[in-house]
Write an enzyme that holds these catalytic residues in place. Sequence first.
Site, PDB file in Angstrom:
ATOM      1  N   ASP A  72       0.839  -1.192   0.000  1.00 20.35           N
ATOM      2  CA  ASP A  72       0.000   0.000   0.000  1.00 20.35           C
ATOM      3  C   ASP A  72       0.874   1.242   0.000  1.00 20.35           C
ATOM      4  O   ASP A  72       1.350   1.675   1.045  1.00 20.35           O
ATOM      5  CB  ASP A  72      -0.870  -0.064   1.263  1.00 20.35           C
ATOM      6  CG  ASP A  72      -1.892   1.028   1.320  1.00 20.35           C
ATOM      7  OD1 ASP A  72      -2.498   1.329   0.288  1.00 20.35           O
ATOM      8  OD2 ASP A  72      -2.093   1.592   2.418  1.00 20.35           O
TER       9      ASP A  72
ATOM     10  N   ILE B 281      -2.604   7.165  -9.591  1.00 17.27           N
ATOM     11  CA  ILE B 281      -1.846   8.229  -8.935  1.00 17.27           C
ATOM     12  C   ILE B 281      -2.756   9.456  -8.921  1.00 17.27           C
ATOM     13  O   ILE B 281      -2.819  10.215  -9.886  1.00 17.27           O
ATOM     14  CB  ILE B 281      -0.508   8.534  -9.667  1.00 17.27           C
ATOM     15  CG1 ILE B 281       0.325   7.254  -9.898  1.00 17.27           C
ATOM     16  CG2 ILE B 281       0.291   9.587  -8.891  1.00 17.27           C
ATOM     17  CD1 ILE B 281       0.941   6.614  -8.669  1.00 17.27           C
TER      18      ILE B 281
ATOM     19  N   CYS C 148      -8.939  12.375  -3.008  1.00 14.61           N
ATOM     20  CA  CYS C 148      -7.504  12.612  -3.137  1.00 14.61           C
ATOM     21  C   CYS C 148      -7.220  14.058  -3.463  1.00 14.61           C
ATOM     22  O   CYS C 148      -7.901  14.656  -4.297  1.00 14.61           O
ATOM     23  CB  CYS C 148      -6.918  11.808  -4.289  1.00 14.61           C
ATOM     24  SG  CYS C 148      -7.153  10.067  -4.150  1.00 14.61           S
TER      25      CYS C 148
ATOM     26  N   GLY D 131      -9.389   3.798  -8.072  1.00 14.21           N
ATOM     27  CA  GLY D 131      -9.741   5.187  -7.813  1.00 14.21           C
ATOM     28  C   GLY D 131     -10.397   5.896  -8.980  1.00 14.21           C
ATOM     29  O   GLY D 131     -10.162   5.568 -10.146  1.00 14.21           O
TER      30      GLY D 131
ATOM     31  N   SER E  84     -15.244   5.460  -2.753  1.00 12.64           N
ATOM     32  CA  SER E  84     -16.438   6.271  -2.487  1.00 12.64           C
ATOM     33  C   SER E  84     -17.722   5.538  -2.861  1.00 12.64           C
ATOM     34  O   SER E  84     -18.741   5.700  -2.214  1.00 12.64           O
ATOM     35  CB  SER E  84     -16.360   7.602  -3.241  1.00 12.64           C
ATOM     36  OG  SER E  84     -16.600   7.410  -4.607  1.00 12.64           O
TER      37      SER E  84
ATOM     38  N   ARG F 256       0.990   5.773   4.126  1.00  7.76           N
ATOM     39  CA  ARG F 256       1.302   5.812   2.718  1.00  7.76           C
ATOM     40  C   ARG F 256       1.603   7.236   2.255  1.00  7.76           C
ATOM     41  O   ARG F 256       2.295   7.460   1.286  1.00  7.76           O
ATOM     42  CB  ARG F 256       0.064   5.175   2.088  1.00  7.76           C
ATOM     43  CG  ARG F 256      -0.410   5.553   0.856  1.00  7.76           C
ATOM     44  CD  ARG F 256      -1.754   4.870   0.629  1.00  7.76           C
ATOM     45  NE  ARG F 256      -1.714   4.447  -0.744  1.00  7.76           N
ATOM     46  CZ  ARG F 256      -2.746   4.330  -1.532  1.00  7.76           C
ATOM     47  NH1 ARG F 256      -3.955   4.510  -1.070  1.00  7.76           N
ATOM     48  NH2 ARG F 256      -2.630   3.979  -2.765  1.00  7.76           N
TER      49      ARG F 256
HETATM   50  P1  XMP Z   1     -12.390   6.520  -5.009  1.00 10.92           P
HETATM   51  O1  XMP Z   1     -12.417   7.496  -6.143  1.00 10.92           O
HETATM   52  O2  XMP Z   1     -12.976   5.190  -5.389  1.00 10.92           O
HETATM   53  O3  XMP Z   1     -10.831   6.291  -4.713  1.00 10.92           O
HETATM   54  O4  XMP Z   1     -13.027   7.083  -3.781  1.00 10.92           O
HETATM   55  C1  XMP Z   1     -10.358   5.381  -3.750  1.00 10.92           C
HETATM   56  C2  XMP Z   1      -8.840   5.297  -3.829  1.00 10.92           C
HETATM   57  O5  XMP Z   1      -8.235   6.554  -3.518  1.00 10.92           O
HETATM   58  C3  XMP Z   1      -6.910   6.338  -3.008  1.00 10.92           C
HETATM   59  N1  XMP Z   1      -6.777   7.120  -1.779  1.00 10.92           N
HETATM   60  C4  XMP Z   1      -6.152   8.303  -1.707  1.00 10.92           C
HETATM   61  N2  XMP Z   1      -5.470   8.993  -2.644  1.00 10.92           N
HETATM   62  N3  XMP Z   1      -5.061  10.691  -1.041  1.00 10.92           N
HETATM   63  C5  XMP Z   1      -4.897  10.194  -2.297  1.00 10.92           C
HETATM   64  O6  XMP Z   1      -4.251  10.841  -3.126  1.00 10.92           O
HETATM   65  C6  XMP Z   1      -5.739  10.049  -0.050  1.00 10.92           C
HETATM   66  O7  XMP Z   1      -5.871  10.540   1.071  1.00 10.92           O
HETATM   67  C7  XMP Z   1      -6.299   8.781  -0.402  1.00 10.92           C
HETATM   68  N4  XMP Z   1      -6.985   7.853   0.318  1.00 10.92           N
HETATM   69  C8  XMP Z   1      -7.281   6.852  -0.568  1.00 10.92           C
HETATM   70  C9  XMP Z   1      -6.766   4.853  -2.766  1.00 10.92           C
HETATM   71  O8  XMP Z   1      -5.974   4.322  -3.808  1.00 10.92           O
HETATM   72  C10 XMP Z   1      -8.193   4.351  -2.819  1.00 10.92           C
HETATM   73  O9  XMP Z   1      -8.296   3.007  -3.166  1.00 10.92           O
END
Ligand code: XMP
Length: 500
Positions: free
Chosen positions: A258, A307, A313, A347, A370, A409
């Site tokens: 991760d 990324i 994010c 993501g 989400s 991370r």
């Molecule tokens: P969704 O769009 O499905 O994305 O809500 C989930 C993914 O976002 C990543 N993730 C982060 N990326 N800052 C980031 O840049 C964060 O604080 C963060 N938290 C989660 C992660 O890959 C997840 O599966």
Amino acid sequence: MGSDPQEPFSSKLRVPEALTFDDVLLRPAESRVEPDEADTSTRVSANVSLTVPVLSAAMDTVTESEMAIAMARQGGLGVLHRSMDAEAMVREIERVKRADELFIRREDVVTVGPEQTVGTVDETMERAGVSGAPVVDEDDRVLGIISGTDIRPYLGIGEGDPVREAMTDEVITARGDVSAREALELMYDHKIERAPIVDEDDRLTGLVTMQGILQRRAYDDAARDADGSLRAGVAVGPFETDRARAADEAGADVLFIDCAHAHNLNVIDSAREIRATVDADVVVGNVGTREAAEDVVDFADGLKVGIGPGSICTTRVVTGTGMPQITAIAEVADVAARHDVPVIADGGIRYSGDAIKAIAAGADAVMLGSYFAGTDEAPGRVITMNGKRYKQYRGMGSVGAMRSGGGERYLRDEENGENEGEAFVPEGVEAATPYKGSLESELHQLVGGMKAGMGYVGAGELPEFKTRSELVRVSSAGQQEGHPHDVVITDEAPNYSPNE
Ligand code: XMP
């Protein structure tokens, strides 16, 4: 600078430009495929296949054991987050692995002693996530069974009383060679929910539960390991070799390294070491370029791409770095396909259409945060704001997640120091997402939309879909045309809400 208009303005500017979900659409093609018949089976890592190509994100507001169990039962995979200590992680993995077992093995049966107090035993059962336990003596002989707290007040039993007074001592037991059908009949006849399995000396060898048997029957497409237990994924930090080993020993099927930037060469060295130490598959991520894919594809059992596309994010705005997700997937998938390594698109997926576009770009499965954070199975309670129901959803790189021990991370070394609160440079936000009800109905919409996409392209199976599908570029006018327009929506659709 040459005068050729095809040349980039400067060697610093990369062409072609990078694209994301809204920039592309699937090109419709000749088809005889009915969406209902489309098969979404896929491989998520070298040795793990799923009937539903969907993973729930390793985030503290998305995946703990409850979500992981629900995901695996529906044929997908939950990835447990790592904002917990190693013991808690092991317990969570065990919860998933034991959730649907026909017969729970002795070493996994939670037992209690006759002289323990009812209060301590309740705590033990709650921690283990079980609602009843056999009572055994020092020789492991079954003396009784203790279950549910609901009838105790009527019997005048309090928390301080010994278990021997609260337990049922007429225990119905079964032998190890009992079949599922016989066990069901036995429990049905005696109106009991669990029966200890004993040997000829009455020593406990296992436990069979009504719930276990019925659940296994109810979930035909569940993701299971060779022993029939549900599959479990778990996130581990890139430098956490001991934790990775503990997860492996606890039975995790896939470990997800991760990391927000897995093209960090120290991360790759450590991931390689972890891969050499464990039996479980190891997926490495996140990456977003072909160069990163080249550097990990020789040892990784899967690659995870993303990324900065996630809904919570802020990596792209805070660090100025990122790769729009369709291009990132396509670059990584070009490399991964040559080595037959599965790719997970992580993501940015808001709609089922995004998910199937990710597969068209070359992914084998998709990971969502989400989309699932508002379901019952996600951790956290439902909150009401202005009469609407929500659940909390936050980035693992948000201040809140980092404060409560997650988000490593995104942490820089100096932020692990004493003044950590002030030193955080977050790469995520804390938010609320509309409450959505059960995971099952959300997944149904997601996978239903993906299957319909397969129908439009004329591919009955995902590998065929990946080769057959073509993506066309859309203009912003084309993109607007794709959403409801020139109308006022009067009823919410279960699979669409406008982008605010
Ligand atoms: P969704 O769009 O499905 O994305 O809500 C989930 C993914 O976002 C990543 N993730 C982060 N990326 N800052 C980031 O840049 C964060 O604080 C963060 N938290 C989660 C992660 O890959 C997840 O599966």
